[in-house]
Design a protein around this motif. Sequence first.
Motif, short mmCIF file in Angstrom:
data_model
loop_
_atom_site.label_atom_id
_atom_site.label_comp_id
_atom_site.label_asym_id
_atom_site.label_seq_id
_atom_site.Cartn_x
_atom_site.Cartn_y
_atom_site.Cartn_z
N ASN A 41 0.90 -1.28 -0.06
CA ASN A 41 -0.03 -0.07 -0.05
C ASN A 41 0.89 1.29 -0.07
OD1 ASN A 41 -2.33 -1.43 -0.10
ND2 ASN A 41 -2.78 -1.27 1.96
N LYS A 42 2.10 1.19 0.10
CA LYS A 42 3.40 2.24 -0.05
C LYS A 42 3.07 2.75 -1.45
CE LYS A 42 7.23 1.61 2.37
NZ LYS A 42 7.15 2.89 3.02
N PRO A 43 3.24 4.03 -1.75
CA PRO A 43 3.40 4.63 -2.90
C PRO A 43 4.34 3.92 -3.94
CG PRO A 43 3.14 6.49 -1.30
CD PRO A 43 3.14 5.02 -0.68
N GLN A 44 4.10 3.73 -4.96
CA GLN A 44 4.94 2.76 -6.06
C GLN A 44 6.36 3.27 -6.02
OE1 GLN A 44 3.01 0.77 -8.79
NE2 GLN A 44 4.86 0.50 -10.32
N LEU A 45 6.53 4.64 -6.39
CA LEU A 45 7.85 5.19 -6.35
C LEU A 45 8.79 5.02 -5.23
CD1 LEU A 45 7.40 8.57 -8.50
CD2 LEU A 45 8.32 6.20 -9.43
N ALA A 46 8.03 5.12 -3.94
CA ALA A 46 8.70 5.08 -2.80
C ALA A 46 9.15 3.67 -2.68
CB ALA A 46 7.82 5.38 -1.63
N ALA A 47 8.20 2.60 -2.86
CA ALA A 47 8.36 1.30 -2.83
C ALA A 47 9.70 0.88 -3.75
CB ALA A 47 7.44 0.39 -3.30
N ARG A 48 9.66 1.39 -4.98
CA ARG A 48 10.93 1.14 -5.75
C ARG A 48 12.10 1.65 -5.39
NH1 ARG A 48 11.38 -0.75 -10.89
NH2 ARG A 48 9.22 -1.24 -11.01
N GLU A 49 12.13 2.99 -4.90
CA GLU A 49 13.48 3.55 -4.36
C GLU A 49 13.90 2.77 -3.06
OE1 GLU A 49 15.01 7.84 -2.15
OE2 GLU A 49 13.10 7.62 -3.63
N ILE A 50 13.04 2.16 -2.34
CA ILE A 50 13.62 1.45 -1.15
C ILE A 50 14.43 0.16 -1.61
CG2 ILE A 50 12.82 0.00 0.94
CD1 ILE A 50 10.64 2.24 1.43
N LEU A 51 13.58 -0.51 -2.59
CA LEU A 51 13.99 -1.81 -3.03
C LEU A 51 15.07 -1.53 -3.84
CD1 LEU A 51 10.40 -3.37 -3.95
CD2 LEU A 51 11.87 -4.18 -2.25
N LEU A 52 15.42 -0.56 -4.65
CA LEU A 52 16.70 -0.23 -5.30
C LEU A 52 18.08 -0.01 -4.38
CD1 LEU A 52 15.55 2.01 -7.99
CD2 LEU A 52 16.55 0.05 -8.55
N HIS A 53 17.41 0.76 -2.95
CA HIS A 53 18.48 1.07 -2.29
C HIS A 53 19.05 -0.24 -1.76
CE1 HIS A 53 20.32 3.17 1.19
NE2 HIS A 53 19.72 2.05 2.00
N PHE A 54 18.33 -1.19 -1.55
CA PHE A 54 18.67 -2.60 -0.65
C PHE A 54 19.19 -3.49 -1.82
CE2 PHE A 54 16.26 -0.78 2.82
CZ PHE A 54 17.29 -0.90 3.72
N HIS A 55 19.04 -3.25 -3.14
CA HIS A 55 19.54 -4.06 -4.32
C HIS A 55 18.56 -5.30 -4.33
CE1 HIS A 55 23.11 -1.49 -4.66
NE2 HIS A 55 23.13 -1.83 -3.23
N LEU A 56 17.34 -5.08 -3.99
CA LEU A 56 16.35 -6.03 -4.17
C LEU A 56 15.68 -6.28 -5.65
CD1 LEU A 56 14.79 -6.25 -0.49
CD2 LEU A 56 16.76 -7.75 -1.37
N THR A 57 15.58 -5.26 -6.26
CA THR A 57 14.87 -5.20 -7.60
C THR A 57 15.27 -6.28 -8.46
OG1 THR A 57 16.43 -3.67 -8.48
CG2 THR A 57 14.29 -2.86 -7.36
#
Length: 233
Positions: A123-139
């Motif tokens: 339910n988090k905004p999509q861009l925020a979710a993607r930024e976090i996942l990129l930060h942790f190298h999970l994408t």
Amino acid sequence: MNVGASRRFRSPRAILFDLDGTLIDSAPDIAAAVNELLAGRDLPPLRVDQVRAMIGGGVRKLVERAFTASGAPLLAGALDEVNRAMAPIYRRHLTGLTRLMPGVREVLTHFHLNGIAMGVVTNKPQLAAREILLHFHLTEYLGAIVGGDAVTCLKPAPDALLLALNQLGVEPADTLMVGDSGSDVGAARAAGTPVVLLRGGYTQAPVEELGADLVCDSLLDLPSAMRRLHAAA
């Protein structure tokens, strides 16, 4: 490990993960954003544990709950304005204090090596979710990332799960939802997928009472629990 007795369990082709409280402990960052917003309106700060209990319904619901807890509940028009003010504050507090939950990288690597498609539905905004996942190298592990603003209705509606499954090209019956709250259970049931809940997330209700097919102590327990369930099915 607790297992729901009423549903059969089969090995999934895809796994969808919730984000906050499941893959990441984001409560400290979210509390920092909430308190910056409250301070700008001369309202007292909230503790991290108070904010943790407010997470799960999207940013607008978070703002509404925070102002109510601070003794200044917002009417609809004011909520719209404050929610707009929250957007840039929220984006400033995504990764500074956020940490991965135990076992995330190991478990995602395990499923990736076993050919299981994976996605995040939040339910988090999509861009925020993607930024976090990129930060942790999970994408690199994820074939779908669906945020709350990418769909019409937030979890517990099934919209985000169904969109992610469409992107992954997998049917609901061949998918497992992994989360930490009743919203994840509701979304999974509405989408037609089995659901696993993890202890230690952000739900305020006892996790064993939320109707999941399986409850695990942590993400690290999930692969072995799934093997045992599949063998018994």
